[in-house]
Design a protein around this motif. Structure first.
Motif, short mmCIF file in Angstrom:
data_model
loop_
_atom_site.label_atom_id
_atom_site.label_comp_id
_atom_site.label_asym_id
_atom_site.label_seq_id
_atom_site.Cartn_x
_atom_site.Cartn_y
_atom_site.Cartn_z
N LYS A 358 0.83 -1.21 0.00
CA LYS A 358 0.00 0.00 0.00
C LYS A 358 0.86 1.27 0.00
N VAL A 364 -3.45 3.85 -4.12
CA VAL A 364 -3.61 4.43 -2.78
C VAL A 364 -3.16 5.89 -2.79
N ASP A 369 -8.16 3.33 -2.06
CA ASP A 369 -7.70 2.27 -1.17
C ASP A 369 -8.53 1.02 -1.43
#
Length: 695
Positions: A358, A364, A369
């Motif tokens: 991430k 992201v 997300d």
């Protein structure tokens, strides 16, 4: 040592029964470093990591080596792996992959379970109708062609639709190519759909039994020894593939048999078809698996195993024994997965890897997300977890549950004005299922089902509270079965003569329960299916994010397609001691005598007076190769491409390999080629096979 103590303390804290506290604490894991091989070592042949092999083992296979190895490996039917081990189509796979097939060719008075089988001549080899093997002949990466179409999609559902359309078009296109003509073409999705390949298989339908040892050799130690090491199992069977009535010419693609081909620290490779792993699932998905999916499934299986054992004690049979073997194996496997998901170190590594991805994710950084979005998709599914797991139509769910589903279908058919032929078929199905309703086992199964629902369904589920109505599960089950007309042939006939409106209003307790249970199951199915496109799309996007960062340096999840897994022959620490690299027949007989020759450590008569040559022979060995279910029957080969063993199991620590590969403790367990050779030479006197294998 400190790490092991820390892990043990946290495991104790997490060993409390699941509940609200466990769910809240699930996302809190110790800060640990991810491992570069957390996604495993199941490499595809189209992207074999040649530089990694060279750097790690000073071994760089060329294209010729890879092609020969790929063509020597086989799929054994639709559930195991196998390989050619002679120029004349001789095939090796596991005993446990074969024992469900060999009963089809047993003649009257024969008993392969107790006596085994050996074809002393080619004419005695026995063909099993319906059994087949597949050889991977062609591979094509079609990712770019698929993406060219799916990039135009405007929704998740359209992505799936266009991808399926593109794959169908490409399969047709490749099927027309000369090199692919006549092959069975399958699509393979890698990295959660991030990569797409087409595999072309040659199928062989004439497969004949050559040799199988007795059941007690192939399953020595039973469930007690399953997923353990040291181990003593001759889990091996030989078959032969024929084409046009003659043994297939496999001279260009087979693994020469090497009975003395392993040494500690030596690199070895597993070539087989690992069934399924879930290493790309997110932490949120794994927590759902741990607390709901696998937790409920494990309870269901344990309860059914108890009931099956009781039935086997009353009426032992080969089929019931096989069912118990399968159930016990599944329980141990899933229990190992669940225990791994409760290991804070393993889950900490999953969390750390997810955080690492991430932190480098372009999505992201752009405010997308996908991990949180996927977690949000799972939240509404928690309340349906019990129903999706417990209420599907299954014989082991009990005949009462089956009847509820069939009666629901019959009621809908009546209302929909179905034809008499369809209605008659449903009536016959209902009558056949109702025939055993008075069997005490059916009361046990229905009671168990209601107990499971009471344990795992939401406390405020109206359907369950209405069914129980303040009674215990046993009282409710007894009331339903005692008062239902389905248990009386004459009353059932009258019930099935009712018209649609009267049947729908009938107050038979089994019908009333079914009108509550079946809709609860259908609602659960609807909830899961309706979110599937979104969940699959997010999984694909996450897979793409991972792929964008690591590329082909990490392998995709297992998909029951051919892989090559590297490792070394290496012992491991367990129970405060160190395992040997290999076991011998000496240890096998020690185990036999230590347990007084009692089942499952008993032996057939021909094995009771071993020669010294047999006793000294190696039996099983361990290596660090990454395997999973479906790898059963995979050849273990050395860098020369020789068969040095036959994979049949993993150690107990390997079971968490479903979601993460642990390089420290994960071990594959194989039958040593020398152990197979010793059995053929000194016990079965299988001179023809000994000569064919060059032993």
């Amino acid at each position: 040592m400190k790490n092991l103590v820390f892990r043990s303390i946290i495991l104790l804290l997490l060993s409390a029964p699941l509940g609200l506290w466990a769910q809240k604490a699930a996302s809190v894991y110790p800060a640990v470093e991810p491992n570069q091989f957390d996604y495993g070592k199941m490499w595809t042949f189209e992207n074999a990591p040649l530089k990694y092999f060279a750097d790690t083992y000073n071994f760089r296979p060329d294209e010729r080596w890879l092609t020969r190895v790929r063509m020597s490996a086989l799929r054994f039917s639709s559930y195991c792996s196998a390989s050619f081990i002679s120029p004349d189509g001789l095939v090796m796979t596991n005993h446990h992959c074969s024992r469900g097939e060999v009963g089809k060719v047993m003649k009257e008075g024969e008993d392969f379970d107790n006596n085994g089988f050996y074809a002393a001549t080619q004419e005695e080899e026995r063909r099993v109708e319906g059994l087949f093997v597949k050889q991977l002949v062609q591979i094509a990466d079609v990712t770019d062609a698929v993406n060219a179409l799916t990039n135009q999609a405007k929704s998740d559902q359209e992505i799936m639709m266009l991808r399926d359309s593109a794959i169908r078009m490409l399969k047709k296109e490749y099927g027309a190519k000369p090199d692919w003509n006549g092959l069975e073409i399958e699509q393979v999705l890698y990295y959660n759909g991030g990569r797409v390949s087409l595999y072309g298989y040659k199928r062989y339908d004439d497969v004949r039994l050559v040799w199988i040892p007795e059941l007690q050799l192939g399953y020595f130690g039973g469930d007690y020894d399953n997923f353990t090491f040291p181990r003593y199992n001759l889990d091996c069977t030989f078959w032969r593939v024929y084409e046009n009535g003659k043994p297939v010419n496999s001279r260009a693609f087979y693994f020469p048999f090497n009975a003395d081909g392993i040494k500690e620290g030596e690199p070895v490779f597993v070539v087989g078809n690992p069934g399924s792993t879930e290493r790309y699932r997110t932490v949120a998905q794994l927590e759902y698996d741990r607390d709901y999916r696998y937790n409920i499934q494990l309870a269901w299986m344990k309860n059914r195993e108890t009931i099956l054992k009781e039935e086997y004690n009353r009426n032992p049979s080969h089929d019931l024994q096989e069912e118990l073997f399968s159930m016990a194996n599944g329980i141990k496997a899933i229990n190992g997965i669940v225990e791994g998901m409760h290991d804070p170190i393993l889950m900490g590594r999953k969390q750390a890897m997810e955080n690492q991805v991430k932190s480098q994710s372009k999505a992201v950084a752009a405010g997308q997300d996908y991990w949180k979005q996927l977690a949000d998709e799972y939240a509404p599914l928690y309340n349906h977890a019990a129903e999706i797991s417990l209420l599907g139509p299954s014989p082991l769910g009990g005949n009462a549950l089956l009847l509820m589903h069939y009666a629901n279908a019959y009621e809908k058919a009546l209302e929909g004005g179905a034809g008499e032929e369809d209605l008659a078929a449903l009536r016959e199905q209902l009558k056949m299922t109702a025939a055993d309703l008075k069997d005490p086992q059916q009361l046990r199964l229905l009671t168990t089902l209601l107990e499971e629902l009471k344990t795992y369904a939401s406390a405020d589920d109206a359907y369950l509270n209405t069914i129980l109505d303040g009674r215990t599960p046993l009282e409710t089950a007894r009331r339903i079965l005692d008062k239902t007309d389905f248990a009386d042939t004459a009353k059932l006939d009258k019930l099935l003569e009712l018209k649609a409106d009267k049947f729908k209003k009938d107050k038979d307790p089994l019908l009333v329960a079914g009108r509550l249970i079946v809709p609860a199951f259908e609602n659960a199915v609807k909830a899961f299916r309706s979110s599937t496109p979104k969940r699959k799309a997010l999984e694909g996007k996450i897979g793409q994010e991972i792929y964008q960062i690591y590329g082909l340096n990490i392998p995709p999840d297992a998909t029951f397609t051919l892989r090559i897994s590297d490792g070394v022959v290496k012992p491991y620490e367990y129970n405060g001691t160190l395992s040997p690299v290999q076991t011998t027949y000496f240890g096998f007989y020690d185990r036999y005598y230590s347990y007084g020759g009692k089942f499952p450590w008993s032996l057939p008569k021909r094995w009771e007076n071993p020669s010294m040559e047999l006793l000294k022979a190696p039996f099983n060995f361990v290596s660090t190769n990454d395997i999973i279910g479906g790898n059963s029957g995979s050849p273990m080969i050395n860098a020369k491409g020789e068969a040095v063993g036959l994979v049949f199991d993993g150690n107990i620590e390997s079971l968490s390999g479903n979601f993460i590969y642990d390089t420290q403790y994960n071990r594959a367990v194989s039958v040593h080629a020398g152990g197979i050779a010793a059995a053929l030479k000194y016990v079965f006197k299988a001179d023809r096979l000994v000569k064919e294998l060059g032993l």
